[in-house]
Design an enzyme around this catalytic site. Structure first.
Site, mmCIF file in Angstrom:
data_model
loop_
_atom_site.group_PDB
_atom_site.id
_atom_site.type_symbol
_atom_site.label_atom_id
_atom_site.label_comp_id
_atom_site.label_asym_id
_atom_site.label_seq_id
_atom_site.Cartn_x
_atom_site.Cartn_y
_atom_site.Cartn_z
ATOM 1 N N LYS A 91 -32.831 -83.901 -68.476
ATOM 2 C CA LYS A 91 -33.288 -83.163 -69.655
ATOM 3 C C LYS A 91 -34.718 -83.620 -69.966
ATOM 4 O O LYS A 91 -35.025 -84.811 -69.811
ATOM 5 C CB LYS A 91 -32.339 -83.470 -70.818
ATOM 6 C CG LYS A 91 -32.555 -82.661 -72.088
ATOM 7 C CD LYS A 91 -31.487 -83.010 -73.143
ATOM 8 C CE LYS A 91 -31.594 -82.175 -74.401
ATOM 9 N NZ LYS A 91 -30.529 -82.511 -75.394
ATOM 10 N N SER A 171 -28.144 -78.277 -77.127
ATOM 11 C CA SER A 171 -29.533 -78.181 -76.742
ATOM 12 C C SER A 171 -29.807 -78.491 -75.268
ATOM 13 O O SER A 171 -30.862 -78.124 -74.754
ATOM 14 C CB SER A 171 -30.366 -79.141 -77.583
ATOM 15 O OG SER A 171 -29.984 -80.482 -77.340
ATOM 16 N N SER A 195 -24.623 -81.398 -78.145
ATOM 17 C CA SER A 195 -25.561 -80.863 -77.151
ATOM 18 C C SER A 195 -25.269 -81.161 -75.692
ATOM 19 O O SER A 195 -25.963 -80.629 -74.821
ATOM 20 C CB SER A 195 -26.968 -81.345 -77.462
ATOM 21 O OG SER A 195 -27.510 -80.550 -78.471
HETATM 22 N N1 GLN Z 1 -26.703 -77.974 -82.385
HETATM 23 C C1 GLN Z 1 -26.844 -79.186 -83.119
HETATM 24 C C2 GLN Z 1 -28.201 -79.225 -83.792
HETATM 25 O O1 GLN Z 1 -28.891 -78.270 -83.712
HETATM 26 C C3 GLN Z 1 -26.659 -80.381 -82.222
HETATM 27 C C4 GLN Z 1 -27.801 -80.595 -81.318
HETATM 28 C C5 GLN Z 1 -27.658 -81.819 -80.466
HETATM 29 O O2 GLN Z 1 -26.573 -82.331 -80.245
HETATM 30 N N2 GLN Z 1 -28.785 -82.328 -80.016
HETATM 31 O O3 GLN Z 1 -28.569 -80.166 -84.406
#
Ligand code: GLN
Length: 503
Positions: A91, A171, A195
Site C-alpha cells: 500500500k 482504503s 481498511s
Molecule cells: N473507512 C474507514 C474510514 O474512512 C476506515 C478506514 C481505514 O480503516 N483506514 O475511516
C-alpha cells in the site's frame, strides 16, 4: 498444501505456499515468477488501476538475489526465509527507501522516503520481491479507494477485478485488487476501521488485521495512531500466516508494539476446530445488511458448527456506538497527525505564494482532498476547548465500554463470527456523494479496531451478481494463531478461495 505445477503463463495464479514449494524445489525461479507478475500488471492494470508505482527494476534485482539464495540452499527449505523470492505489493503509505510514497495524496507527490518502514525492512530482509506501491483512499480515509487523490494521475479509479464497474473497497483497495487479480501474490495494507478486512471481502481474498501492537507502525504514514494496524492480503490463509510471521513482533522503533512472542503461525494451522467456542454477536446482523450477505455468513456459521465448533449467540450491547466513537477519535487523531503536511518538509509546496503562512495554507488547500479536509475539521472541532469533554473524552469512555463488551464475550467464546461488510462491492460513484452511507460500510469492522482486537475476513461465497461475500472472524488480543487455525479449517472445507476473477 501440495503444489500443482502450472504453465509459466499462469505463474501469477500460484498461491504463496505453492510458489514457496516450487521455488525451494527450484522448479520455478523467482525471476520467472516476478516476470509473470510484472506481465500480469502490464496486461490488467491499465483497466484495474491498482498500482500507483510499479518497480520492475527493483523487483528483478531482488528476484535475482533470491534466486541466488535459493540455489545456495539447494533444496533445503530451512536455509531460506519463507518469503524468499515471492512478489509482494505495498500500500502506498509504507515508507520505501528511495521509492515514492504518496499515501494516496497529492500533498505527498514526489516524496521519496530516506528510509524503509519496519515492515518493509523486515520483508526486504526475508528476500521478498517488491513489485510496486498500491493505490488507496487518501491518507487511508475511505471505504472504496475513490478518495484517492491520484485517480486523475492514474487515469482512473481502482476497480474491482470481479466486476470493473464496482469498487474494490477501501482504503486498501489497490492491495486487495492486486492480490485478487494475481498482480502480486501477497500485499500489505493497513486497517484503522476496516481498511484491510472490507476490501478483502469485496475482492474475494483473505485480509487480516492483527491485534493493535502486534505489528510495527514505524514508517507507516499515520492516520489515527491509536487504531492503525498493518496487515496482509493473500489468496488463502496459509499465505496470510507466512507473511504475518515475517512482519510481526516488537520493534524498538514503535513503543506501542508488544513484547509478545510471535509463533510459527503456518505450523499451527492444522488441528481443526473441534470444541472451539464460536460466538455470534447478534448486533452484527444489522438492518440494511444485504440478504445474500446474511445468507452466506449464516452458511459459514453452519459450516463451522459442522466442523466441530460449539456455536452460540452472544451480545455486544454497545455496538451501535462504534461508528460515533470512531468518528470522534479517528478525526481527532487526524487533526494532529496531518498538521505536519504544510509544504515545507515534503511533497507539494505552494512556492508561488510569497508569505510563509499563506504558502502553508495554500499547500494544504491544493494538496488535500475533500474527505481529508472534512476529517481535519471534524477532529479540530471535537478537540477544541469547551467541546473536548463533550466529544473526545466521552468517546474515550465509550471506547472502554465497547472493549468491555468484547472482554465479556471472550469469557464464553474463543472466536466471534460476523459479516465483514453489510454489502458486497457497490458500484463506482454510488456512495461518493453520501459520506454517511460510505461510513456505514464499516459498522461490522470498526468496533474491532476500537477494542484493538485481531480480525480476519475470508471468502464465504458470492451474491446473486457474482460478487464475493466475506465472513469475519474476531479473536482475543494476540491470539491470531487461533483465528488463523479456525480460518484455515473453514477454508479447507470450502472452495470459495479457489475461485479467481476472470480478468
Ligand atoms: N473507512 C474507514 C474510514 O474512512 C476506515 C478506514 C481505514 O480503516 N483506514 O475511516
Amino acid at each position: 498444501m501440495t503444489a500443482t505445477p502450472r504453465p509459466s503463463s499462469a505463474l501469477h495464479t500460484l498461491t504463496a505456499p505453492e510458489a514457496r514449494d516450487l521455488l525451494v524445489r527450484r522448479e520455478i525461479s523467482s525471476t520467472e515468477l516476478t516476470r509473470a507478475c510484472l506481465e500480469r500488471i502490464q496486461q490488467v492494470d491499465p483497466q484495474l488501476h491498482a498500482f500507483v508505482t510499479v518497480t520492475p527494476e527493483l523487483a528483478l534485482e531482488q528476484a535475482a538475489l533470491a534466486d541466488r539464495a535459493l540455489a545456495d540452499a539447494n533444496g533445503d527449505a530451512g536455509k531460506t526465509p519463507e518469503l524468499t523470492g515471492i512478489p509482494v505489493g505495498l500500500k502506498d503509505l509504507f515508507c520505501t527507501e528511495g521509492v515514492q510514497t504518496t499515501s494516496g495524496s497529492k500533498i505527498l507527490l514526489g516524496f521519496e522516503p530516506p528510509y524503509d518502514a519496519t515492515v518493509v525492512a523486515r520483508l526486504r530482509a526475508t528476500g521478498a520481491v517488491f513489485v510496486g506501491k498500491l493505490n488507496m483512499d487518501e491518507f487511508a480515509m475511505g471505504s472504496s479507494t475513490e478518495n484517492s487523490g491520484l485517480s486523475e494521475l492514474l487515469h482512473g479509479t481502482t476497480r474491482n477485478p470481479w466486476n470493473l464497474e464496482h469498487v474494490p473497497g477501501g482504503s486498501s483497495g489497490g492491495s486487495a485488487a492486486a492480490v485478487a487479480a494475481g498482480e502480486c501474490l501477497l500485499a500489505l495494507g493497513t486497517d484503522t476501521g476496516g481498511s484491510i478486512r472490507q476490501p478483502a471481502a469485496l475482492c474475494g481474498v483473505v485480509g487480516l488485521k492483527p491485534t493493535y501492537g502486534r505489528v510495527s507502525r514505524f514508517g507507516v504514514v499515520a492516520f489515527a495512531s491509536s487504531l492503525d494496524q498493518v496487515g496482509p492480503f493473500s489468496v488463502g490463509v496459509e499465505g496470510t500466516a507466512m507473511i504475518l510471521r515475517a512482519i510481526a513482533g516488537q520493534d524498538p522503533l514503535d513503543s506501542t508494539t508488544a513484547p509478545e512472542r510471535v509463533p510459527d503461525y503456518r505450523a499451527q494451522l492444522a488441528g481443526g476446530i473441534r470444541g472451539l467456542r464460536v460466538g455470534v454477536p447478534k448486533e452484527y446482523f444489522v438492518e440494511g445488511t444485504e440478504p445474500d450477505v446474511t445468507a452466506r455468513v449464516r452458511d459459514a456459521i453452519a459450516k463451522l458448527e459442522e466442523l466441530g465448533a460449539e456455536v452460540g449467540e452472544c451480545s455486544l450491547p454497545h455496538t451501535d456506538y462504534g461508528l460515533a466513537t470512531y468518528y470522534i477519535i479517528a478525526p481527532a487523531e487526524v487533526s494532529s497527525n496531518l498538521a505536519r503536511y504544510n509544504g515545507t518538509r515534503y511533497g507539494l509546496s505552494a512556492t508561488d505564494v510569497p508569505d510563509v503562512f499563506g504558502a502553508m495554507d495554500e499547500a494544504r488547500r491544493r494538496g488535500f482532498g475533500d474527505e481529508v479536509k472534512r476529517r481535519i475539521m471534524l477532529g479540530t472541532y471535537a478537540l477544541s476547548s469547551g467541546y473536548y469533554d463533550a466529544f473526545y473524552l466521552k468517546a474515550q469512555k465509550v471506547r472502554t465500554l465497547i472493549k468491555q463488551d468484547f472482554d465479556q464475550a471472550f469469557e464464553r467464546f474463543d472466536v466471534l463470527v460476523a459479516p465483514t461488510s453489510p454489502t458486497t462491492a457497490f458500484k463506482l460513484g454510488e456512495k461518493v456523494a453520501d459520506p454517511m452511507a460510505m461510513y456505514l460500510s464499516d459498522v461490522c469492522t470498526i468496533p474491532v479496531n476500537v477494542a484493538g482486537l485481531p480480525g480476519i475476513s475470508l471468502p464465504c461465497g458470492f451474491d446473486a451478481k457474482g460478487l464475493p461475500v466475506g465472513v469475519q472472524l474476531i479473536g482475543k488480543a494476540f491470539d491470531e494463531a487461533t483465528l488463523l487455525r479456525a480460518a484455515f479449517t473453514y477454508e479447507q472445507a470450502t472452495t470459495f478461495h479457489t475461485e479467481r476473477p476472470s480478468l
